[in-house]
Structures are given as structure tokens and as C-alpha cells.
Design an enzyme around this catalytic site. Structure first.
Site, PDB file in Angstrom:
ATOM      1  N   GLY A  46       0.834  -1.190   0.000  1.00 21.47           N
ATOM      2  CA  GLY A  46       0.000   0.000   0.000  1.00 21.47           C
ATOM      3  C   GLY A  46       0.867   1.236   0.000  1.00 21.47           C
ATOM      4  CD  GLN A  51       3.345   5.780   2.595  1.00 23.98           C
ATOM      5  OE1 GLN A  51       2.356   5.259   2.102  1.00 23.98           O
ATOM      6  NE2 GLN A  51       4.324   5.080   3.149  1.00 23.98           N
ATOM      7  CB  CYS A  89       4.997   2.202   7.406  1.00 22.14           C
ATOM      8  SG  CYS A  89       4.647   3.692   6.465  1.00 22.14           S
ATOM      9  CG  LEU A  90       6.520   0.842   1.409  1.00 24.80           C
ATOM     10  CD1 LEU A  90       5.960   1.150   0.037  1.00 24.80           C
ATOM     11  CD2 LEU A  90       7.623  -0.203   1.323  1.00 24.80           C
ATOM     12  CG  HIS A 131      -0.669   1.415   7.228  1.00 27.90           C
ATOM     13  ND1 HIS A 131       0.271   0.990   8.144  1.00 27.90           N
ATOM     14  CD2 HIS A 131      -0.012   2.234   6.364  1.00 27.90           C
ATOM     15  CE1 HIS A 131       1.443   1.539   7.834  1.00 27.90           C
ATOM     16  NE2 HIS A 131       1.299   2.293   6.766  1.00 27.90           N
ATOM     17  CD  GLU A 132      -1.040   2.450   2.722  1.00 25.82           C
ATOM     18  OE1 GLU A 132      -0.611   3.618   2.638  1.00 25.82           O
ATOM     19  OE2 GLU A 132      -0.302   1.492   3.014  1.00 25.82           O
ATOM     20  CG  HIS A 135       0.219   6.945   5.397  1.00 25.07           C
ATOM     21  ND1 HIS A 135       1.348   7.432   6.009  1.00 25.07           N
ATOM     22  CD2 HIS A 135       0.456   5.618   5.186  1.00 25.07           C
ATOM     23  CE1 HIS A 135       2.229   6.439   6.169  1.00 25.07           C
ATOM     24  NE2 HIS A 135       1.702   5.331   5.690  1.00 25.07           N
TER      25      HIS A 135
HETATM   26 ZN    ZN Z   1       2.561   3.466   5.677  1.00 24.82          ZN
END
Ligand code: ZN
Length: 155
Positions: A46, A51, A89-90, A131-132, A135
Site C-alpha cells: 500500500g 508518502q 510502513c515503507l 493504515h493507508e 496516512h
Molecule cells: Zn505506511
């Protein structure tokens, strides 16, 4: 398509509240394409627009290979159950934590042509949606984690 740079924890852009997309233009479709390429290149499941430094309410999710879900102005309209699983998380590389999330989630969003749709997900997909979407409001999983895993547990 172009691979974009993924912003890392500590960058203030990850803490901003994103603005809704007013009109789903070709520019937004290009953003979606670039986000998908960026997510895949990073082996993520995701990615949210902040991000990649874009403060718009746009998310892509791919929990199952080949099944990309594109969400514009998404919001959770229903949730049920509970789960406590490991999340990463990236933008927070190398760190993992246990979060409290609903087990089932239904999201309402616009697709890449501006058409509204609902999508439901359970387990990993429900976690990814939560999660997304967090953000988009400047929230990271580390804010919500019940506890972070230690280096030994990550091994
Ligand atoms: Zn994330």
C-alpha cells in the site's frame, strides 16, 4: 510511469492532513500510475500520496499480486471485529509493530474516472485500508502501535 521517491518518517509532509481531490483529472491518473509503480518497486502492499510528497487524498493498495485497488477521497463507512497483527510502513523502514485494527472494513471512494464505489476487505486488506487512510490524516502506524517489535523479533 515514473518511480517516485518515498518520504521517510521525520519528514513533516507525513504529518499533514491531505486535501480532497476536487476533480479526477489526467494528472490524478498519472499520480495513481506512478504510485503503483513506486509501491511495486518497494515491494509494498500500500502507498498513500503523502508518502510521495503529494498532499492529496489518494491511496493505492495491492495486498494480492495483480489486484490493485485505487482509492480517491476514501473514507471508512463501516467496520466490524478486531485484529491485532504486525504492521510496517515503507516510510518507516525496518520497524514493525502490533496494531489494533478492525477485522473487516468497508471503504467508499472514487475510482480513477471519478465514479463512486464501495469496497470491503478483511484481515490484511482491512489493515492496509486503515493504515493507508491514516496516512491521509498525518497518522503513522507507530502512533497507534500497541507495541513495537524488538530487533530480535524482527529477525
Ligand atoms: Zn505506511
Amino acid at each position: 510511469m515514473a518511480k517516485l521517491n518515498i518520504v521517510k518518517d521525520g519528514d513533516p509532509v507525513l504529518r499533514k492532513v491531505c486535501r480532497p481531490v476536487e476533480a479526477v483529472t489526467p494528472r490524478i491518473r498519472t499520480l495513481l500510475d506512478d504510485m503503483i509503480e513506486t509501491m511495486r518497486a518497494a515491494n509494498g502492499c500500500g502507498l498513500a500520496a503523502p508518502q510521495v510528497g503529494v498532499l492529496r487524498r489518494v491511496v493505492v493498495v495491492e495486498c494480492e499480486e495483480g489486484k490493485v485497488i485505487e482509492l480517491i477521497n476514501p473514507r471508512i463507512i463501516a467496520h466490524a471485529g478486531k485484529q491485532q497483527e504486525t504492521e510496517g510502513c515503507l516510510s518507516v523502514p525496518g520497524r514493525w509493530g502490533i496494531t489494533d485494527r478492525p477485522r473487516h472494513v468497508t471503504v467508499r471512494a472514487l475510482d480513477r474516472y471519478g465514479k463512486e464505489f464501495d469496497i470491503s476487505g478483511s484481515d490484511l486488506l482491512a489493515r492496509a485500508f486503515c493504515h493507508e487512510l491514516d496516512h491521509l490524516d498525518g497518522i503513522l502506524f507507530t502512533d497507534k502501535a500497541i507495541r513495537m517489535l524488538t530487533a530480535d523479533e524482527v529477525e
